[in-house]
Design an enzyme around this catalytic site. Structure first.
Site, PDB file in Angstrom:
ATOM      1  N   ASP A 150      36.818  22.524 -15.739  1.00 47.76           N
ATOM      2  CA  ASP A 150      36.737  21.346 -14.877  1.00 47.76           C
ATOM      3  C   ASP A 150      36.931  21.696 -13.404  1.00 47.76           C
ATOM      4  OD1 ASP A 150      36.248  18.705 -14.327  1.00 47.76           O
ATOM      5  OD2 ASP A 150      38.317  18.056 -14.629  1.00 47.76           O
ATOM      6  N   LEU A 186      28.805  33.375 -28.326  1.00 50.65           N
ATOM      7  CA  LEU A 186      28.393  33.943 -29.604  1.00 50.65           C
ATOM      8  C   LEU A 186      26.883  33.930 -29.786  1.00 50.65           C
ATOM      9  CD1 LEU A 186      31.074  32.413 -31.996  1.00 50.65           C
ATOM     10  CD2 LEU A 186      30.822  34.817 -31.379  1.00 50.65           C
ATOM     11  N   GLY A 187      26.216  32.911 -29.251  1.00 52.67           N
ATOM     12  CA  GLY A 187      24.780  32.809 -29.436  1.00 52.67           C
ATOM     13  C   GLY A 187      24.397  32.143 -30.739  1.00 52.67           C
ATOM     14  N   HIS A 217      33.913  17.401 -13.107  1.00 55.27           N
ATOM     15  CA  HIS A 217      33.467  16.069 -13.509  1.00 55.27           C
ATOM     16  C   HIS A 217      33.183  15.168 -12.315  1.00 55.27           C
ATOM     17  CE1 HIS A 217      37.850  15.013 -13.149  1.00 55.27           C
ATOM     18  NE2 HIS A 217      37.348  13.848 -12.773  1.00 55.27           N
ATOM     19  N   GLY A 261      39.713   8.742  -8.407  1.00 56.78           N
ATOM     20  CA  GLY A 261      39.390   9.125  -7.035  1.00 56.78           C
ATOM     21  C   GLY A 261      40.251  10.265  -6.535  1.00 56.78           C
ATOM     22  N   ASN A 262      41.437  10.438  -7.162  1.00 54.53           N
ATOM     23  CA  ASN A 262      42.297  11.569  -6.827  1.00 54.53           C
ATOM     24  C   ASN A 262      41.749  12.882  -7.383  1.00 54.53           C
ATOM     25  OD1 ASN A 262      45.091   9.587  -6.592  1.00 54.53           O
ATOM     26  ND2 ASN A 262      44.989  11.432  -5.324  1.00 54.53           N
ATOM     27  N   SER A 263      40.890  12.793  -8.377  1.00 54.77           N
ATOM     28  CA  SER A 263      40.387  13.997  -9.038  1.00 54.77           C
ATOM     29  C   SER A 263      39.777  14.965  -8.027  1.00 54.77           C
ATOM     30  CB  SER A 263      39.326  13.637 -10.074  1.00 54.77           C
ATOM     31  OG  SER A 263      39.887  12.921 -11.137  1.00 54.77           O
TER      32      SER A 263
END
Length: 402
Positions: A171, A309-310, A141, A244-246
């Site tokens: 993520d 699965l499509g 993200h 901001g730590n992400s």
């Protein structure tokens, strides 16, 4: 011929679409021919109709960096050497040795104005250098929708980063920079983290570069379902985690990387009146043991394979149930040549179970699906409308590869 038992007047229900909108699943990303050339619709229902690997697609807005991504060799060594620490001022030593490996990540996006198109800062996060070759782990993200990614080191040097690939459900994303003499964080073992173990977070909250916060492991295996519908195990810590730590580092008492800081929960639920109940001290990190297989595959192939699965479709709503539909996931389109088509699934089928587990929605379907790998065989329970009866079928599906 009589009408099928599953009858639903969609036009009559359009006035309710703001409450019962479509749940979009991937149709297919097999046709994607470059890393950054198409919008990402979601990881579940893609189905690759080709045998050659397709690069990852960054969600929503295509990422168009100047340098195309180049997946690397399978021989990349990840993680630095173990730290040599004395018994005094452990935190100071760890910070001095590790902080150069923690970078600030800037998400640059094109904005259109009177002066034309310009690159502007859309958001910031953190990243962790995990190899001398320049590979950096961050959160998906953090770089989502980016047209350019800039990495700033603790010495103030800023370089443009190449996006190797990303995994939206997990993520996680991998960047690569061309820079000499990189400090590389040593990799630890998140399975050794216990309640009460020291937890050290280093990141760049609110652009305060190189911020260190300290706490403890509050829970070593907390299962959280993300917005993608994918359930993951997280390390819970009371070390302060802020915007901001992400993508930053969660370290143990040896200065080893045990997690990638990912999110902070600011509420624990709602009261009887629907008001949010605030919470503090709930920070979470992706365990490095969970992250490394994803990171290594992204480095090798440019993407992380997930089962598909499509199909595309929607949740069966309450209004639809009143018309006779069973609760589950309604299939609207089936990708030609995809896993679902090969198994005999058709449009208007309702998926009500997978391997004996009840499916009530897209989220419950994807949660079970992501417990498998491409090539695994699962049994889908479906209900199919028929002019005279409702057929319940159990179909075996060999999962495709995203």
């Amino acid at each position: 011929m009589s009408e099928p038992i599953f009858y639903y007047d969609d036009d009559a229900n359009k006035k309710n679409t703001h409450r019962t909108g479509w749940v979009i699943a991937l149709i297919s990303i097999a046709a994607v021919s470059c890393l950054l050339g198409a919008a990402f619709l979601g990881p579940l229902f893609a189905d690759k109709a080709q045998t050659t690997p397709t690069p990852p697609v960054i969600q929503n807005t295509p990422i168009t960096t100047d340098t195309p991504s180049t997946p690397g060799s399978s021989n990349v060594n990840l993680g630095g050497s173990a730290l040599t620490l004395s018994n005094e001022n452990i935190l100071e030593q760890i910070y001095e040795k590790i902080s150069p490996a923690i970078v600030s990540v800037s998400n640059m996006q094109y904005k259109f104005g009177q002066g034309g198109r310009t690159l502007q800062l859309a958001g910031t996060g953190s990243g962790v250098v995990v190899s001398e070759e320049g590979y950096i782990i961050t959160n998906y993200h953090v770089i989502q929708d980016a047209n350019q990614v800039l990495v700033t080191f603790s010495d103030g040097v800023e370089v443009e980063a190449e996006i190797i690939g990303g995994d939206a459900p997990g993520d996680l994303a991998v960047l690569k920079v061309d820079k000499d003499n990189l400090t590389v964080v040593p990799i630890g073992d998140a399975d050794n983290a216990k309640v009460g173990s020291l937890a050290i977070a280093i990141g760049n909250p609110d652009r305060f570069a190189g911020t260190l916060t300290v706490g403890y492991i509050s829970g070593p295996q907390r299962t959280i379902t993300l917005d993608s519908g994918y359930s993951m195990k997280f390390l819970q810590t009371d070390a302060a985690i802020n915007p901001g730590n992400s993508g930053g580092a969660l370290l143990n008492s040896k200065g080893e990387l045990i997690g990638i800081t990912a999110l902070k929960t600011t509420y624990v639920g709602t009261d009887e009146y629907g008001n949010a109940i605030a919470a503090e001290g709930l920070g979470f990190a992706i365990p490095i043991n969970e992250a490394m297989p994803i990171v290594q595959e992204i480095i090798q192939k440019g993407y992380y394979s997930r089962p598909t699965l499509g199909i595309s479709g929607r949740d069966v709503t309450t209004a639809m149930q009143m018309q006779g539909y069973p609760k589950g996931f309604l299939v609207k389109t089936v990708t030609k040549g995809g896993a679902a088509e090969k198994a005999g699934i058709k449009a208007e089928d309702v998926i009500t179970g997978i391997d004996g587990v009840t499916v009530e929605s897209y989220d419950s379907l994807i949660e079970e699906l992501y417990k498998h790998k491409p090539g695994d065989t699962v049994t889908l329970t479906i209900r199919r409308p028929d002019p005279s009866q409702v057929l319940e079928l159990n179909l075996e599906v060999v999962l495709g590869d995203s």
